[in-house]
Design a protein around this motif. Structure first.
Motif, PDB file in Angstrom:
ATOM      1  N   MET A   1       0.858  -1.198   0.000  1.00  0.00           N
ATOM      2  CA  MET A   1       0.000   0.000   0.000  1.00  0.00           C
ATOM      3  C   MET A   1       0.888   1.241   0.000  1.00  0.00           C
ATOM      4  N   LYS A   2       0.664   2.127  -0.965  1.00  0.00           N
ATOM      5  CA  LYS A   2       1.476   3.334  -1.089  1.00  0.00           C
ATOM      6  C   LYS A   2       0.589   4.564  -0.912  1.00  0.00           C
ATOM      7  N   LEU A   3       0.946   5.419   0.061  1.00  0.00           N
ATOM      8  CA  LEU A   3       0.220   6.661   0.332  1.00  0.00           C
ATOM      9  C   LEU A   3       1.086   7.854  -0.052  1.00  0.00           C
ATOM     10  N   LEU A   4       0.507   8.790  -0.769  1.00  0.00           N
ATOM     11  CA  LEU A   4       1.176  10.044  -1.093  1.00  0.00           C
ATOM     12  C   LEU A   4       0.654  11.124  -0.162  1.00  0.00           C
ATOM     13  N   ILE A   5       1.565  11.800   0.536  1.00  0.00           N
ATOM     14  CA  ILE A   5       1.199  12.803   1.540  1.00  0.00           C
ATOM     15  C   ILE A   5       1.454  14.204   0.993  1.00  0.00           C
ATOM     16  N   ILE A  14       0.780  13.254  -9.075  1.00  0.00           N
ATOM     17  CA  ILE A  14       0.065  12.116  -8.484  1.00  0.00           C
ATOM     18  C   ILE A  14       0.081  10.934  -9.452  1.00  0.00           C
ATOM     19  N   ARG A  15      -0.172  11.197 -10.738  1.00  0.00           N
ATOM     20  CA  ARG A  15      -0.145  10.111 -11.725  1.00  0.00           C
ATOM     21  C   ARG A  15       1.245   9.496 -11.830  1.00  0.00           C
ATOM     22  N   GLU A  16       2.271  10.324 -11.725  1.00  0.00           N
ATOM     23  CA  GLU A  16       3.639   9.823 -11.785  1.00  0.00           C
ATOM     24  C   GLU A  16       3.955   8.904 -10.604  1.00  0.00           C
ATOM     25  N   VAL A  17       3.552   9.317  -9.404  1.00  0.00           N
ATOM     26  CA  VAL A  17       3.816   8.516  -8.206  1.00  0.00           C
ATOM     27  C   VAL A  17       2.950   7.260  -8.188  1.00  0.00           C
ATOM     28  N   ALA A  18       1.749   7.385  -8.715  1.00  0.00           N
ATOM     29  CA  ALA A  18       0.784   6.282  -8.770  1.00  0.00           C
ATOM     30  C   ALA A  18       0.528   5.659  -7.400  1.00  0.00           C
ATOM     31  N   PRO A  19       0.118   6.484  -6.421  1.00  0.00           N
ATOM     32  CA  PRO A  19      -0.182   5.940  -5.091  1.00  0.00           C
ATOM     33  C   PRO A  19      -1.533   5.229  -5.078  1.00  0.00           C
ATOM     34  N   ASP A  20      -1.765   4.453  -4.040  1.00  0.00           N
ATOM     35  CA  ASP A  20      -3.082   3.865  -3.845  1.00  0.00           C
ATOM     36  C   ASP A  20      -4.063   4.891  -3.285  1.00  0.00           C
ATOM     37  N   ARG A  21      -3.518   5.897  -2.596  1.00  0.00           N
ATOM     38  CA  ARG A  21      -4.358   6.922  -1.977  1.00  0.00           C
ATOM     39  C   ARG A  21      -3.508   8.175  -1.778  1.00  0.00           C
ATOM     40  N   VAL A  22      -4.156   9.332  -1.864  1.00  0.00           N
ATOM     41  CA  VAL A  22      -3.520  10.602  -1.528  1.00  0.00           C
ATOM     42  C   VAL A  22      -4.124  11.105  -0.226  1.00  0.00           C
ATOM     43  N   LEU A  23      -3.277  11.491   0.732  1.00  0.00           N
ATOM     44  CA  LEU A  23      -3.724  12.109   1.979  1.00  0.00           C
ATOM     45  C   LEU A  23      -3.309  13.574   1.959  1.00  0.00           C
ATOM     46  N   VAL A  24      -4.258  14.470   2.186  1.00  0.00           N
ATOM     47  CA  VAL A  24      -3.952  15.904   2.230  1.00  0.00           C
ATOM     48  C   VAL A  24      -4.273  16.428   3.622  1.00  0.00           C
ATOM     49  N   GLN A  35     -10.462  13.749 -10.216  1.00  0.00           N
ATOM     50  CA  GLN A  35     -10.845  13.505 -11.601  1.00  0.00           C
ATOM     51  C   GLN A  35      -9.623  13.525 -12.515  1.00  0.00           C
ATOM     52  N   ASN A  36      -8.722  14.482 -12.314  1.00  0.00           N
ATOM     53  CA  ASN A  36      -7.571  14.629 -13.203  1.00  0.00           C
ATOM     54  C   ASN A  36      -6.496  13.581 -12.965  1.00  0.00           C
ATOM     55  N   SER A  37      -6.393  13.098 -11.728  1.00  0.00           N
ATOM     56  CA  SER A  37      -5.332  12.139 -11.407  1.00  0.00           C
ATOM     57  C   SER A  37      -5.799  10.693 -11.472  1.00  0.00           C
ATOM     58  N   GLY A  38      -7.099  10.479 -11.268  1.00  0.00           N
ATOM     59  CA  GLY A  38      -7.627   9.123 -11.223  1.00  0.00           C
ATOM     60  C   GLY A  38      -7.348   8.403  -9.922  1.00  0.00           C
ATOM     61  N   VAL A  39      -6.943   9.147  -8.881  1.00  0.00           N
ATOM     62  CA  VAL A  39      -6.615   8.553  -7.582  1.00  0.00           C
ATOM     63  C   VAL A  39      -7.521   9.159  -6.508  1.00  0.00           C
ATOM     64  N   ALA A  40      -8.043   8.323  -5.618  1.00  0.00           N
ATOM     65  CA  ALA A  40      -8.899   8.800  -4.536  1.00  0.00           C
ATOM     66  C   ALA A  40      -8.088   9.613  -3.531  1.00  0.00           C
ATOM     67  N   SER A  59       6.271  16.803  -0.745  1.00  0.00           N
ATOM     68  CA  SER A  59       5.466  15.579  -0.728  1.00  0.00           C
ATOM     69  C   SER A  59       6.251  14.485  -0.028  1.00  0.00           C
ATOM     70  N   CYS A  60       5.537  13.436   0.298  1.00  0.00           N
ATOM     71  CA  CYS A  60       6.161  12.307   0.982  1.00  0.00           C
ATOM     72  C   CYS A  60       5.374  11.039   0.625  1.00  0.00           C
ATOM     73  N   VAL A  61       6.071   9.954   0.403  1.00  0.00           N
ATOM     74  CA  VAL A  61       5.428   8.685   0.125  1.00  0.00           C
ATOM     75  C   VAL A  61       5.652   7.752   1.314  1.00  0.00           C
ATOM     76  N   ILE A  62       4.566   7.183   1.810  1.00  0.00           N
ATOM     77  CA  ILE A  62       4.625   6.200   2.879  1.00  0.00           C
ATOM     78  C   ILE A  62       4.220   4.856   2.297  1.00  0.00           C
ATOM     79  N   LYS A  63       5.043   3.873   2.505  1.00  0.00           N
ATOM     80  CA  LYS A  63       4.710   2.516   2.056  1.00  0.00           C
ATOM     81  C   LYS A  63       4.385   1.672   3.285  1.00  0.00           C
ATOM     82  N   LEU A  64       3.186   1.129   3.319  1.00  0.00           N
ATOM     83  CA  LEU A  64       2.716   0.351   4.460  1.00  0.00           C
ATOM     84  C   LEU A  64       2.834  -1.136   4.166  1.00  0.00           C
TER      85      LEU A  64
END
Length: 269
Positions: A1-5, A30-40, A60-65, A264-269
């Protein structure tokens, strides 16, 4: 699971300053990182309606929730409504983490709410009355954050929300998100910047940090608000993440893509 912060995108303010929207650049990243979820972690824009518009545009533009908790700008309002109205509008949106922990697999939960401040970061010599006076002089929440109660009472309500959710998910490893600074390490007194020292009381609450320190199942702590990129640091058994984008005037460059990558920061769970 990859989260983009991400945090403190201030899409409206930065659009005005740059003369163009930052949404395409953020969406592309966001599309480049391709996370499973973005947290803001707050302050997408000023007011709930603008926040929701930008949240939905990014999704809508990134395709990521995207999962969102409000910042202080998010609940700013005029005299026609109050800040609880803005808060509840954001709470009811599909992206909200407020009272709705995001359960990831069988092991993890993302738990978050806005947080607030209670003057615990004021200088020792300042009285509460002096903090209130400085807020009215230096801090725009005095005009636009309309809770109908004292700041300490808002913080109490947020702490109750945090505590209830954290207690209910002691069987999971937790990623915690709020907008405000939970640890005094991130609110140093500056020997040179008097304005910074004036606004320190409005940066967060040490009581949030005390609560988190009592919760060993909290492994990641995410916040913004401060507009200084402290990065990721270890605090005991926790990783603390502070990567706000902030205003263009605070950036190291005027290259949007470079700044978004840095903030930004990526967390991998």
């Amino acid at each position: 699971m990859k989260l983009l912060i991400l945090s403190d995108l201030h899409c409206d303010n930065n659009h005005q300053r740059l003369g163009k929207s930052i949404v395409p650049a953020v969406s592309s990243y966001i599309r480049e990182v391709a996370p499973d979820r973005v947290l803001v972690a707050g302050d997408m824009a000023g007011g709930a309606d603008r926040c929701i518009r930008y949240i939905e545009e990014l999704e809508q533009n990134s395709g990521v929730a995207l999962s969102y908790i409000p910042g202080n700008h998010s609940i700013w309002t005029d005299k026609r409504t109050d800040s609880w109205h803005e808060y509840e509008k954001l709470r009811d949106h599909h992206s909200s983490l407020i009272g709705k922990p995001l359960l990831l697999g069988t092991d993890w939960a993302v738990i978050g709410d806005m947080g607030w401040y209670d003057y615990t970061y004021r200088e020792d010599s300042w009285s509460r009355e002096e903090c209130v006076s400085r807020k009215e002089s230096y801090w725009r929440d005095a005009a636009f954050a309309r809770w109908g109660m004292e700041d300490e009472e808002v913080t109490d309500r947020m702490l109750d929300s945090f505590r209830t959710q954290l207690e209910a998910h002691r069987d999971r490893r937790v990623v915690f998100v709020n907008h405000f600074i939970p640890y005094d390490d991130y609110v140093p007194i500056s020997p040179r910047n008097k304005v910074w020292n004036m606004i320190r009381p409005f940066m967060g609450s040490s009581r949030i940090g005390d609560l988190l320190d009592d919760m060993p199942h909290v492994e990641h702590v995410i916040f913004g608000h401060v507009h200084y990129r402290f990065g990721t640091k270890r605090r005991g058994d926790k990783l603390v993440h502070c990567h706000p984008l902030g205003y263009t005037s605070e950036w190291q460059s005027q290259q949007i893509e470079k700044e978004i990558r840095s903030a930004s920061c990526v967390i991998k769970l």
